[in-house]
Scaffold this active site. Structure first.
Site, PDB file in Angstrom:
ATOM      1  CG  ASP A  40      10.906  44.115   5.735  1.00 37.27           C
ATOM      2  OD1 ASP A  40      10.725  44.711   6.525  1.00 37.27           O
ATOM      3  OD2 ASP A  40      11.417  43.146   5.891  1.00 37.27           O
ATOM      4  CE1 TYR A  43       9.036  36.366   2.429  1.00 40.51           C
ATOM      5  CE2 TYR A  43       7.073  37.877   3.035  1.00 40.51           C
ATOM      6  CZ  TYR A  43       7.688  36.523   2.943  1.00 40.51           C
ATOM      7  OH  TYR A  43       7.153  35.535   3.231  1.00 40.51           O
ATOM      8  CG  ASP A  44       6.037  43.434   1.869  1.00 47.53           C
ATOM      9  OD1 ASP A  44       6.498  44.474   2.205  1.00 47.53           O
ATOM     10  OD2 ASP A  44       6.031  42.255   2.284  1.00 47.53           O
ATOM     11  CB  SER A  89      11.357   2.326  19.111  1.00 49.59           C
ATOM     12  OG  SER A  89      12.511   1.526  18.791  1.00 49.59           O
ATOM     13  CG  ASP A 125       0.466   4.473  12.164  1.00 47.56           C
ATOM     14  OD1 ASP A 125       1.493   5.011  12.522  1.00 47.56           O
ATOM     15  OD2 ASP A 125       0.197   4.434  10.970  1.00 47.56           O
ATOM     16  CD  GLU A 181       1.915   6.927  18.986  1.00 45.77           C
ATOM     17  OE1 GLU A 181       2.544   6.766  19.997  1.00 45.77           O
ATOM     18  OE2 GLU A 181       2.102   6.710  17.805  1.00 45.77           O
ATOM     19  CE  LYS A 297       3.190  -0.930  26.290  1.00 45.48           C
ATOM     20  NZ  LYS A 297       2.535   0.539  26.504  1.00 45.48           N
ATOM     21  CB  CYS A 415       8.330   4.682 -28.232  1.00 48.05           C
ATOM     22  SG  CYS A 415       8.455   5.968 -27.073  1.00 48.05           S
ATOM     23  CB  CYS A 418       9.657   9.056 -29.876  1.00 48.31           C
ATOM     24  SG  CYS A 418      10.493   7.455 -29.715  1.00 48.31           S
ATOM     25  CB  CYS A 433      11.593   3.482 -26.734  1.00 51.94           C
ATOM     26  SG  CYS A 433      12.000   4.708 -27.861  1.00 51.94           S
ATOM     27  CB  CYS A 439      12.881   8.446 -27.431  1.00 54.93           C
ATOM     28  SG  CYS A 439      11.296   8.379 -26.464  1.00 54.93           S
TER      29      CYS A 439
HETATM   30  S1  IVH Z   1       5.036   1.495  24.431  1.00 51.67           S
HETATM   31  C1  IVH Z   1       9.493   1.116  25.844  1.00 51.67           C
HETATM   32  N1  IVH Z   1       2.522   1.390  23.628  1.00 51.67           N
HETATM   33  O1  IVH Z   1       5.208   2.618  19.106  1.00 51.67           O
HETATM   34  C2  IVH Z   1       8.057   1.217  25.049  1.00 51.67           C
HETATM   35  N2  IVH Z   1       4.037   2.207  22.384  1.00 51.67           N
HETATM   36  O2  IVH Z   1       7.533   1.075  17.899  1.00 51.67           O
HETATM   37  C3  IVH Z   1       7.723   2.398  24.812  1.00 51.67           C
HETATM   38  N3  IVH Z   1       3.078   3.085  20.119  1.00 51.67           N
HETATM   39  O3  IVH Z   1       7.491   5.058  19.737  1.00 51.67           O
HETATM   40  C4  IVH Z   1       6.411   2.343  23.835  1.00 51.67           C
HETATM   41  N4  IVH Z   1       1.078   2.573  20.658  1.00 51.67           N
HETATM   42  O4  IVH Z   1       5.281   5.865  19.328  1.00 51.67           O
HETATM   43  C5  IVH Z   1       3.823   1.682  23.439  1.00 51.67           C
HETATM   44  N5  IVH Z   1       0.190   1.045  23.022  1.00 51.67           N
HETATM   45  C6  IVH Z   1       1.471   1.626  22.863  1.00 51.67           C
HETATM   46  C7  IVH Z   1       1.886   2.188  21.703  1.00 51.67           C
HETATM   47  C8  IVH Z   1       3.359   2.414  21.214  1.00 51.67           C
HETATM   48  C9  IVH Z   1       1.892   3.131  19.833  1.00 51.67           C
HETATM   49  C10 IVH Z   1       4.367   3.547  19.272  1.00 51.67           C
HETATM   50  C11 IVH Z   1       5.150   4.491  19.892  1.00 51.67           C
HETATM   51  C12 IVH Z   1       6.711   3.850  20.079  1.00 51.67           C
HETATM   52  C13 IVH Z   1       6.678   2.904  18.758  1.00 51.67           C
HETATM   53  C14 IVH Z   1       7.362   1.771  19.169  1.00 51.67           C
END
Ligand code: IVH
Length: 691
Positions: A40, A43-44, A89, A125, A181, A297, A415, A418, A433, A439
């Site tokens: 400690d 660290y201090d 994903s 995002d 998200e 979807k 250069c 150099c 160069c 250099c």
């Molecule tokens: S649906 C099985 N809806 O995108 C599908 N994902 O590339 C489940 N994301 O990991 C995801 N907006 O983080 C869904 N309106 C949205 C989204 C979304 C962003 C992200 C999410 C996922 C990634 C997939």
């Protein structure tokens, strides 16, 4: 230890760097490994010294200074929770034609010619989360993690006000995981960075990073101060599904009190879907939060069930990514950097600008022809583009905005580091160069290369230390690294310009000097490919070094042949052409290089190369390209694995590519592979293929 009032700014900077690193290490040892290695009081003492130095040199306060760390460090050992239903994903598409292909493939799969209903949603995002409710109460929340298990962020997510912790609605399932998200609005992101800047704290690159950094805090009080938002778009584990479509789910989610995106739209016709994408792309920059595409979807759950899943993604949904974002800014300066091989690379310093959520302040200009071709001048307004992780590029100049005094950029003929002549060989785009290792820029970059991860991999010799040691005359050539300890400990040594031994240098101590010597000693035995790569021969990257090692087996075979100028064997190697062979011979013609190799051989043992490649594997002889983020292994591991199975790993997709292995967030490479009709494998498929 020098009195703080007598210390120079340079010494202070080094010491502050040392303290920051030392305390960060101590924090990890203490908080994460439960194995403190400083007492400690030690660290201090470091903390106090840091405080005093910062008081005297406030301009030297580092972003990673221990004085800025509030509470505990970001936790890497959050409790892990397994997802009962994996968090998947989405497959990516990048163009309207791919969207058409996708919709058609769905129709074919379902054997229908009718238009299919799609729920179309902005692709947020941020960071995905899963929040589990039992009998209307929030039980826990988890990050996506690797899709199979994530980190327990329950306490942190509870600080986000718009997430209900109790849901009193008779229709709300007994058990349900609400998924969506977490994000930070652009306004909050900018405000946070402004505040942090004023306080000298961490600046986040984009809202997504800011959201991640804010959510993954051990101390939920910090999360609370950060103004995070969230919305939901799907569900995970659920006791009973009382909705028949995605649109119905979103409606109910809203009624239950969860935020859902107001731009979500149910589309009945393909044309509507296309219009939606175009419109959203138009309004994108004006939205209060970052989105990086649109998610389509299939709306009806019965159709979703029929469509099912591919390995890691549903077939019933796809993400349509926006193109790289662009922005306009001004070129403040054009600098010319000198690399390891002497190549002069121009870089534009830009007035910082937000490009798709990332602050951009530099762009590469490639070479002098590129500057000419685009006629880029200091003071010009330019369009910059950022795509994925690549270095931002300047697309074009807004000539109409050019000021009167803006003059053409003159590429230096000497250069800038150099003063040696900078020569451009016929047929080459780069000017180099001619100073060689005299250099300083080339010498320093060569040293950095020599100790880099794929070469000697010497821990403790970071870029900054190499630069300082070079400037002070401690390290000039790679072989000096191996005499460092001896020279440091010799009595008669005037060790550097200040006559200091390493442990006496600001920021150093006996322990850190010893650690450095130890990590150097550990590398006195080196594999052949690493050694060849470390030499820094032009064009010889790690992969080519491996090829050479495989074909020559031992350094002497290679060395003697090269010294004799015998390239016959070299040219039989698949992957090495005349130009590379010329560069290799050129390297061994240079007496200075021979001198360094001879000296190095006094200190290091170069192991013979034993080829353990499995030439009977299913991928032997194939050319593979990896793209996106892999989940179960790092890029380096994947590459090593592929090489050990006799495959070649290439950096870009071409007609020679046999297949592309696609990780998360794959971008243009996957797209190109699709265009070329090259087989694309998911990570799982690849792993299964190689057993
Ligand atoms: S649906 C099985 N809806 O995108 C599908 N994902 O590339 C489940 N994301 O990991 C995801 N907006 O983080 C869904 N309106 C949205 C989204 C979304 C962003 C992200 C999410 C996922 C990634 C997939």
């Amino acid at each position: 230890m020098k009195d703080v009032s007598k210390i120079s700014a340079r010494e202070a900077a080094l010491e502050l760097e040392y303290i920051a690193k030392e305390m960060a290490k101590a924090d990890v040892a203490y908080y994460q490994d439960d194995e403190p290695y400083l007492t400690d009081s030690q660290y201090d003492a470091l903390k106090l010294r840091n405080e005093l130095l910062e008081k005297r040199f406030p301009e030297l306060i580092r972003n990673d200074s221990p004085s800025k760390r509030v509470g505990a460090p970001i936790q890497s050992d959050f409790k892990k929770i397994e997802h009962r239903v994996p968090m998947l994903s989405l497959a990516d598409i990048f163009s309207k034609s791919e969207l058409e292909d996708y919709i058609n493939s769905i129709k074919r799969f379902l054997n229908t010619t009718d238009d299919i209903e799609f729920m179309v949603e902005p692709k947020m995002d941020g960071l995905s989360f899963s929040a589990r409710y039992e009998h209307g109460h929030l039980i826990y929340a988890v990050t996506r993690g690797d899709g199979k298990s994530g980190e327990d962020i329950t306490e942190n997510i509870k600080t986000i006000k718009c997430l209900p912790q109790v849901v009193l609605n008779y229709e709300f399932p007994d058990i349900i995981e609400m998924r969506g998200e977490v994000y930070m609005s652009k306004a909050d992101f900018f405000a946070l960075n402004e505040k942090n800047k004023a306080e000298g704290k961490k600046i986040f690159a984009n809202p997504r990073n800011a959201a991640a950094g804010s959510l993954r805090q051990l101390d939920a009080n910090i999360t609370k101060q950060r103004n995070l938002s969230l919305l939901v778009y799907t569900w995970g584990d659920v006791s009973e599904i009382c909705w028949k479509s995605q649109s119905e789910f979103l409606k109910k989610a809203k009624i239950w009190g969860f935020p859902v995106n107001e731009y979500n739209k149910l589309c009945f016709h393909t044309s509507e879907i296309m219009d939606y994408f175009e419109n959203l792309e138009k309004i994108r920059s004006g939205l209060p939060y970052d989105i990086d595409g649109v998610v389509y979807k299939v709306n009806k759950l019965d159709l979703q069930a029929r469509l099912g899943f591919l390995t890691r993604v549903p077939r019933w949904a796809v993400a349509h990514k926006f193109e790289a974002e662009k922005a306009i800014t001004r070129v403040e300066n054009i600098r010319v950097q000198v690399g390891r091989t002497g190549a002069l690379t121009p870089v534009a310093d830009l007035e910082p600008v937000n490009v798709g959520g990332v602050m951009v302040s530099h762009a590469t200009l490639h070479n002098e022809d590129e500057i000419k071709r685009k006629d880029i001048r200091i003071g010009d307004y330019v369009v910059v583009q950022r795509a994925g992780d690549v270095i931002p590029q300047i697309l074009s100049v807004l000539k109409e905005k050019r000021g009167q005094n803006v003059v053409e950029f003159e590429f230096p003929l000497v250069c800038p580091e150099c003063g040696a002549h900078a020569v451009r060989q016929e047929g080459e785009a780069v000017r180099r160069c001619s100073g060689g290792l005299s250099c300083p820029a080339q010498a320093i970059e060569s040293l950095k290369h020599f100790v880099s991860r794929e070469a000697f991999d010497i821990e403790g010799l970071g870029d900054k230390i190499i630069e300082d040691f070079y400037q002070d005359g401690i390290l000039k050539h790679p072989d000096d690294i191996f005499t460092l300890e001896e020279r440091n400990n010799g009595d008669d040594l005037f060790f550097n310009t200040q006559g200091l031994h390493i442990e006496q240098r600001p920021g150093w101590g006996i322990k850190s000097a010893q650690n450095l010597f130890k990590s150097i000693k550990d590398k006195r035995k080196i594999s052949l490919p690493r050694f060849i790569y470390a030499l820094g021969i032009r064009q010889i990257g790690a992969a080519t070094a491996l090829l050479i090692a495989k074909n020559y087996g031992d350094f002497d075979n290679f060395y003697q042949a090269m010294k004799m100028g015998d390239i016959s064997k070299l040219l039989t190697i698949d992957g090495i052409g005349q130009a590379m062979a010329d560069d290799i011979i050129e390297f061994f013609k240079e007496p200075h290089n021979i001198d360094i190799i001879e000296k190095l051989r006094l200190y290091v043992a170069i192991e013979k190369f034993e080829d353990q490649t499995n030439y009977n594997s299913p991928i032997a002889g194939k050319t593979i390209v990896f793209t996106g983020t892999l989940e179960s292994l790092t890029r380096a591991e994947a590459k090593a694995k592929a090489n050990s199975l006799g495959a070649k790993v290439a950096g870009s997709v071409s007609s020679h590519t046999d297949f592309v292995v696609e990780g998360k967030d794959a971008g243009s490479k996957a797209k190109k592979a699709k265009e070329l009709g090259i087989q694309i494998l998911s990570e799982d498929e690849f792993l299964r293929m190689i057993g």
